[in-house]
Scaffold this motif. Structure first.
Motif, PDB file in Angstrom:
ATOM      1  N   GLU A 129      13.141   3.687   6.363  1.00 17.65           N
ATOM      2  CA  GLU A 129      12.909   3.103   5.041  1.00 17.65           C
ATOM      3  C   GLU A 129      11.770   2.077   5.089  1.00 17.65           C
ATOM      4  OE1 GLU A 129      14.244   4.213   2.230  1.00 17.65           O
ATOM      5  OE2 GLU A 129      15.294   5.699   3.447  1.00 17.65           O
ATOM      6  N   LYS A 130      11.705   1.298   6.157  1.00 18.83           N
ATOM      7  CA  LYS A 130      10.614   0.318   6.297  1.00 18.83           C
ATOM      8  C   LYS A 130       9.270   1.009   6.481  1.00 18.83           C
ATOM      9  CE  LYS A 130      12.577  -3.963   7.933  1.00 18.83           C
ATOM     10  NZ  LYS A 130      12.583  -4.981   8.956  1.00 18.83           N
ATOM     11  N   TRP A 131       9.265   2.061   7.312  1.00 18.81           N
ATOM     12  CA  TRP A 131       8.020   2.798   7.575  1.00 18.81           C
ATOM     13  C   TRP A 131       7.460   3.367   6.279  1.00 18.81           C
ATOM     14  CZ3 TRP A 131       7.615   8.275   7.201  1.00 18.81           C
ATOM     15  CH2 TRP A 131       6.383   8.785   7.604  1.00 18.81           C
ATOM     16  N   LYS A 132       8.333   3.886   5.424  1.00 23.79           N
ATOM     17  CA  LYS A 132       7.878   4.500   4.170  1.00 23.79           C
ATOM     18  C   LYS A 132       7.209   3.506   3.230  1.00 23.79           C
ATOM     19  CE  LYS A 132      11.400   6.453   2.312  1.00 23.79           C
ATOM     20  NZ  LYS A 132      12.385   7.257   1.587  1.00 23.79           N
ATOM     21  N   THR A 133       7.466   2.223   3.404  1.00 19.41           N
ATOM     22  CA  THR A 133       6.856   1.236   2.508  1.00 19.41           C
ATOM     23  C   THR A 133       5.449   0.834   2.956  1.00 19.41           C
ATOM     24  OG1 THR A 133       7.744  -0.685   3.690  1.00 19.41           O
ATOM     25  CG2 THR A 133       9.132   0.272   1.947  1.00 19.41           C
ATOM     26  N   ASP A 188     -11.081  -1.485  18.090  1.00 16.47           N
ATOM     27  CA  ASP A 188     -10.908  -2.795  17.458  1.00 16.47           C
ATOM     28  C   ASP A 188     -12.130  -3.216  16.646  1.00 16.47           C
ATOM     29  OD1 ASP A 188      -8.362  -3.053  18.480  1.00 16.47           O
ATOM     30  OD2 ASP A 188      -9.017  -4.165  20.257  1.00 16.47           O
ATOM     31  N   ASN A 189     -13.318  -2.766  17.063  1.00  9.11           N
ATOM     32  CA  ASN A 189     -14.537  -3.187  16.355  1.00  9.11           C
ATOM     33  C   ASN A 189     -14.842  -2.338  15.119  1.00  9.11           C
ATOM     34  OD1 ASN A 189     -15.211  -0.897  17.758  1.00  9.11           O
ATOM     35  ND2 ASN A 189     -17.193  -1.667  18.459  1.00  9.11           N
ATOM     36  N   GLU A 190     -14.042  -1.301  14.869  1.00  9.19           N
ATOM     37  CA  GLU A 190     -14.268  -0.479  13.684  1.00  9.19           C
ATOM     38  C   GLU A 190     -13.441  -1.019  12.517  1.00  9.19           C
ATOM     39  OE1 GLU A 190     -15.212   3.817  15.750  1.00  9.19           O
ATOM     40  OE2 GLU A 190     -13.791   3.748  14.102  1.00  9.19           O
ATOM     41  N   LYS A 191     -14.068  -1.036  11.358  1.00 10.96           N
ATOM     42  CA  LYS A 191     -13.378  -1.510  10.159  1.00 10.96           C
ATOM     43  C   LYS A 191     -12.430  -0.411   9.665  1.00 10.96           C
ATOM     44  CE  LYS A 191     -14.241  -3.876   5.871  1.00 10.96           C
ATOM     45  NZ  LYS A 191     -15.197  -4.318   4.895  1.00 10.96           N
ATOM     46  N   LYS A 192     -11.227  -0.835   9.293  1.00  7.09           N
ATOM     47  CA  LYS A 192     -10.231   0.107   8.783  1.00  7.09           C
ATOM     48  C   LYS A 192     -10.133  -0.005   7.266  1.00  7.09           C
ATOM     49  CE  LYS A 192      -6.915  -0.042  12.615  1.00  7.09           C
ATOM     50  NZ  LYS A 192      -5.495  -0.385  12.892  1.00  7.09           N
ATOM     51  N   THR A 193      -9.737   1.087   6.657  1.00  7.08           N
ATOM     52  CA  THR A 193      -9.501   1.097   5.219  1.00  7.08           C
ATOM     53  C   THR A 193      -8.279   1.958   4.927  1.00  7.08           C
ATOM     54  OG1 THR A 193     -10.558   1.381   3.067  1.00  7.08           O
ATOM     55  CG2 THR A 193     -10.998   3.072   4.729  1.00  7.08           C
ATOM     56  N   ASP A 194      -7.864   1.958   3.687  1.00  4.59           N
ATOM     57  CA  ASP A 194      -6.745   2.806   3.286  1.00  4.59           C
ATOM     58  C   ASP A 194      -6.988   3.277   1.859  1.00  4.59           C
ATOM     59  OD1 ASP A 194      -5.411   1.003   1.276  1.00  4.59           O
ATOM     60  OD2 ASP A 194      -5.169  -0.259   3.060  1.00  4.59           O
ATOM     61  N   PHE A 195      -6.073   4.065   1.343  1.00  3.46           N
ATOM     62  CA  PHE A 195      -6.214   4.512  -0.033  1.00  3.46           C
ATOM     63  C   PHE A 195      -5.101   3.935  -0.906  1.00  3.46           C
ATOM     64  CE2 PHE A 195      -3.384   7.763   1.479  1.00  3.46           C
ATOM     65  CZ  PHE A 195      -3.929   8.163   2.690  1.00  3.46           C
ATOM     66  N   SER A 196      -4.576   2.781  -0.503  1.00  4.21           N
ATOM     67  CA  SER A 196      -3.643   1.977  -1.307  1.00  4.21           C
ATOM     68  C   SER A 196      -2.479   2.784  -1.880  1.00  4.21           C
ATOM     69  CB  SER A 196      -4.388   1.281  -2.450  1.00  4.21           C
ATOM     70  OG  SER A 196      -5.402   0.482  -1.939  1.00  4.21           O
ATOM     71  N   HIS A 197      -1.888   3.607  -1.042  1.00  2.60           N
ATOM     72  CA  HIS A 197      -0.785   4.445  -1.505  1.00  2.60           C
ATOM     73  C   HIS A 197       0.297   4.428  -0.432  1.00  2.60           C
ATOM     74  CE1 HIS A 197       0.342   7.155  -4.700  1.00  2.60           C
ATOM     75  NE2 HIS A 197       0.660   8.112  -3.852  1.00  2.60           N
ATOM     76  N   HIS A 198       1.445   3.858  -0.749  1.00  5.86           N
ATOM     77  CA  HIS A 198       2.536   3.785   0.216  1.00  5.86           C
ATOM     78  C   HIS A 198       3.041   5.175   0.588  1.00  5.86           C
ATOM     79  CE1 HIS A 198       2.641  -0.105  -1.935  1.00  5.86           C
ATOM     80  NE2 HIS A 198       2.894  -0.575  -0.730  1.00  5.86           N
ATOM     81  N   ILE A 199       3.461   5.326   1.820  1.00  2.00           N
ATOM     82  CA  ILE A 199       3.949   6.618   2.310  1.00  2.00           C
ATOM     83  C   ILE A 199       5.058   7.163   1.407  1.00  2.00           C
ATOM     84  CG2 ILE A 199       5.121   7.774   4.236  1.00  2.00           C
ATOM     85  CD1 ILE A 199       3.696   5.692   6.086  1.00  2.00           C
ATOM     86  N   GLN A 200       5.939   6.294   0.954  1.00  7.41           N
ATOM     87  CA  GLN A 200       7.066   6.754   0.139  1.00  7.41           C
ATOM     88  C   GLN A 200       6.628   7.426  -1.158  1.00  7.41           C
ATOM     89  OE1 GLN A 200       9.412   3.321  -0.758  1.00  7.41           O
ATOM     90  NE2 GLN A 200       7.663   2.143  -1.493  1.00  7.41           N
ATOM     91  N   HIS A 201       5.410   7.184  -1.595  1.00  8.72           N
ATOM     92  CA  HIS A 201       4.912   7.797  -2.832  1.00  8.72           C
ATOM     93  C   HIS A 201       4.088   9.056  -2.573  1.00  8.72           C
ATOM     94  CE1 HIS A 201       6.480   4.389  -4.934  1.00  8.72           C
ATOM     95  NE2 HIS A 201       5.695   3.559  -4.281  1.00  8.72           N
ATOM     96  N   ASP A 226       8.194  18.264  -3.455  1.00 14.45           N
ATOM     97  CA  ASP A 226       7.844  16.909  -3.034  1.00 14.45           C
ATOM     98  C   ASP A 226       7.743  16.860  -1.501  1.00 14.45           C
ATOM     99  OD1 ASP A 226      10.279  15.904  -1.683  1.00 14.45           O
ATOM    100  OD2 ASP A 226      11.201  16.088  -3.643  1.00 14.45           O
ATOM    101  N   PHE A 227       7.246  15.763  -0.978  1.00 13.18           N
ATOM    102  CA  PHE A 227       6.938  15.659   0.453  1.00 13.18           C
ATOM    103  C   PHE A 227       8.048  14.974   1.258  1.00 13.18           C
ATOM    104  CE2 PHE A 227       1.986  15.777   0.418  1.00 13.18           C
ATOM    105  CZ  PHE A 227       2.024  16.967  -0.274  1.00 13.18           C
ATOM    106  N   THR A 228       9.258  14.910   0.728  1.00 17.36           N
ATOM    107  CA  THR A 228      10.332  14.213   1.427  1.00 17.36           C
ATOM    108  C   THR A 228      10.545  14.784   2.832  1.00 17.36           C
ATOM    109  OG1 THR A 228      11.406  13.728  -0.670  1.00 17.36           O
ATOM    110  CG2 THR A 228      12.746  13.496   1.304  1.00 17.36           C
ATOM    111  N   ASN A 229      10.676  16.084   2.943  1.00 18.19           N
ATOM    112  CA  ASN A 229      10.872  16.696   4.268  1.00 18.19           C
ATOM    113  C   ASN A 229       9.669  16.456   5.170  1.00 18.19           C
ATOM    114  OD1 ASN A 229      13.397  17.640   3.690  1.00 18.19           O
ATOM    115  ND2 ASN A 229      12.719  19.712   3.188  1.00 18.19           N
ATOM    116  N   LEU A 230       8.491  16.503   4.603  1.00 25.93           N
ATOM    117  CA  LEU A 230       7.279  16.260   5.386  1.00 25.93           C
ATOM    118  C   LEU A 230       7.267  14.828   5.925  1.00 25.93           C
ATOM    119  CD1 LEU A 230       4.646  17.589   6.299  1.00 25.93           C
ATOM    120  CD2 LEU A 230       3.596  16.722   4.224  1.00 25.93           C
ATOM    121  N   GLN A 231       7.662  13.875   5.070  1.00 27.27           N
ATOM    122  CA  GLN A 231       7.734  12.483   5.519  1.00 27.27           C
ATOM    123  C   GLN A 231       8.750  12.333   6.650  1.00 27.27           C
ATOM    124  OE1 GLN A 231       8.680  10.246   2.007  1.00 27.27           O
ATOM    125  NE2 GLN A 231       6.710  10.658   1.043  1.00 27.27           N
TER     126      GLN A 231
END
Length: 172
Positions: free
Chosen positions: A6-10, A69-82, A93-98
């Motif tokens: 549950e924590k990982w999905k957030t 460590d020297n590379e900049k990271k980014t994301d697409f602002s979307h929690h795994i649970q969504h 839906d992707f529940t089984n995939l998650q």
């Protein structure tokens, strides 16, 4: 363990900014399905679909490549649970995939589960390790995709190219 899932999905996993062009060329930010996706010339309806594909591509090819460590990271602002939270006529839906991603991550992450159960390992620290594993396999998958494109810029124009790539052994 259920609490850990549950924590990982957030969480919102990241990727190296060196792969931003891959996301821009292969997937659609904010989503596009069906004809809209085709009209945009995208292979994946959303960025998290490409992320998920790259994770499994990296995992299946044992391409564990931590983001330097020297590379900049980014994301697409979307929690795994969504990710894939909506079912449609063309997909479930992707529940089984998650769940499968999480199982793979637990299997591949060096976490002492007994220490975690005893409270000797903090759950937040365990989640950080799991996310590092996820980001590292995804980075490995993105590198394989990038190499394939450099080798043959038209490779992904074939309708089954992404399936073929994930079924190939030792892509690198």
């Amino acid at each position: 363990m259920n609490n850990l899932f549950e924590k990982w999905k957030t969480k919102i996993p990241k990727y190296s900014e060196v792969h931003k062009d891959l996301f821009a060329s292969l997937s659609q930010k904010f989503g596009a399905e069906g004809e809209k996706k085709i009209n945009f010339g995208k292979h994946f309806s959303t960025n998290y679909e490409l992320y998920t594909y790259a994770f499994f591509l990296g995992l299946y090819n044992d391409e564990y490549s931590p983001i330097p460590d020297n590379e900049k990271k980014t994301d697409f602002s979307h929690h795994i649970q969504h990710w894939g939270s909506k079912s449609s006529a063309i997909r479930k839906d992707f529940t089984n995939l998650q769940e499968n991603m999480f199982i793979a991550l637990i299997a591949k992450t060096d976490i002492n589960l007994i220490d975690l159960e005893k409270g000797e390992l903090d759950e937040d620290q365990a989640i950080k390790l799991i996310l590092k594993t996820m980001e590292s396999y995804t980075n490995g998958g993105l590198i394989l995709i990038k190499e394939k494109l450099e080798e043959n810029p038209n490779y992904f124009l074939q309708p089954t190219s992404f399936l073929n790539l994930i079924l190939e052994e030792n892509v690198a």
